[in-house]
Write an enzyme that holds these catalytic residues in place. Sequence first.
Site, PDB file in Angstrom:
ATOM      1  N   PRO D   2      -3.958  -5.448   7.132  1.00 61.89           N
ATOM      2  CA  PRO D   2      -4.059  -4.299   6.227  1.00 61.89           C
ATOM      3  C   PRO D   2      -4.879  -3.159   6.840  1.00 61.89           C
ATOM      4  CG  PRO D   2      -4.564  -6.315   5.069  1.00 61.89           C
ATOM      5  CD  PRO D   2      -4.521  -6.655   6.533  1.00 61.89           C
ATOM      6  N   TYR D   3      -4.486  -1.974   6.463  1.00 62.80           N
ATOM      7  CA  TYR D   3      -5.196  -0.768   6.866  1.00 62.80           C
ATOM      8  C   TYR D   3      -5.511   0.001   5.581  1.00 62.80           C
ATOM      9  CZ  TYR D   3      -6.040   3.905   8.684  1.00 62.80           C
ATOM     10  OH  TYR D   3      -6.601   5.125   8.959  1.00 62.80           O
TER      11      TYR D   3
END
Lengths: 73, 73, 73, 73, 73, 73
Positions: D2-3
């Site tokens: 995830p970012y």
Amino acid sequence: MPYVQVNITKGATNEQKAELVEGITDLLVKILNKNPTSTQVIINEFETDSWGIAGRSVKKLRAEGKTAAISKE
Amino acid sequence: MPYVQVNITKGATNEQKAELVEGITDLLVKILNKNPTSTQVIINEFETDSWGIAGRSVKKLRAEGKTAAISKE
Amino acid sequence: MPYVQVNITKGATNEQKAELVEGITDLLVKILNKNPTSTQVIINEFETDSWGIAGRSVKKLRAEGKTAAISKE
Amino acid sequence: MPYVQVNITKGATNEQKAELVEGITDLLVKILNKNPTSTQVIINEFETDSWGIAGRSVKKLRAEGKTAAISKE
Amino acid sequence: MPYVQVNITKGATNEQKAELVEGITDLLVKILNKNPTSTQVIINEFETDSWGIAGRSVKKLRAEGKTAAISKE
Amino acid sequence: MPYVQVNITKGATNEQKAELVEGITDLLVKILNKNPTSTQVIINEFETDSWGIAGRSVKKLRAEGKTAAISKE
């Protein structure tokens, strides 16, 4: 028309940024046949205090010498 | 609820930014009937060294007087 | 050169999107004297399940009739 | 993988940023079972002149004491 | 006023998204004293073919059972 | 740690996406000496109705055969 945003921590020189812009534009032209004139590449730099990996800031990871295992930067 | 991000090179005055925020918010209200209270407009400014068009930085393009043909900025 | 990203919930028609693109481009030309040829406007649409305001999804807020107070959308 | 990008106005301390990075990473691990090693959280800070709500800059809203009604920041 | 964008690969349920929205909003209120009413959290989902880590797509990494070492997703 | 987002109109094949991911990752490793393991590249595709150049949607520009002059896509 492509728009590319590169997020990195601060420290890149203008020469390195120019190489990135040129290299990424070339890839979009070669791989996707995009028109380079409308291809834009933006480099967005962040302080190491403002970037976290694995729940800790890059600044702390570097201070502890732990960044090498997770990321050079 | 709309969120609008405007990416430009540095150089806009606070008055120009205020006009942009007002103008874009008005458009979202008129065209999409959005609630202005929850409409956010963010202006993100970049150095000309960090923005590339056609594989070259805006800084270089301007220095060579070539930007006019491709982009005023 | 400007790049504008408009994030909204799904539901805009192609006509509305075209109006937004035209209106925002006009603002950048008039206020900042940008070259329209290199001005790009992207509209990014999200499901109401994927957008939260005040800690709750827009989908739930709308189902409860509470969105009007916080946001039309 | 995830970012997460957190956009806020300037003013957060490094301690607060560290808490945000840790807290958001924990949420992604607990709720989505993500691998923390590849979870990245970036904090992007903006001047109050560059952030507009309801068609006006946060700077102006604060100067007029109106921000409390719309947003603490 | 905070705006948070969470980029993940597809697969989260609406319940998980709701938990993320609630949890991240709570963190911004507790840590930065932000007004929840103007706090927005957007979840942006991508196909595993469109997300690369270490130069390879998440789709390929998963097919080879290599993702665990690099990232659960 | 770098995070790169590539915004394009829909139409790229999975093979082309894989080439982009690999090529951009290689550039970041070679030019900036980044650790590939923590380098992420995301490809975000948009409908031609949702992307405007010069105040008009790419869809309309293509229908009129005008896109070639401004952008192949």
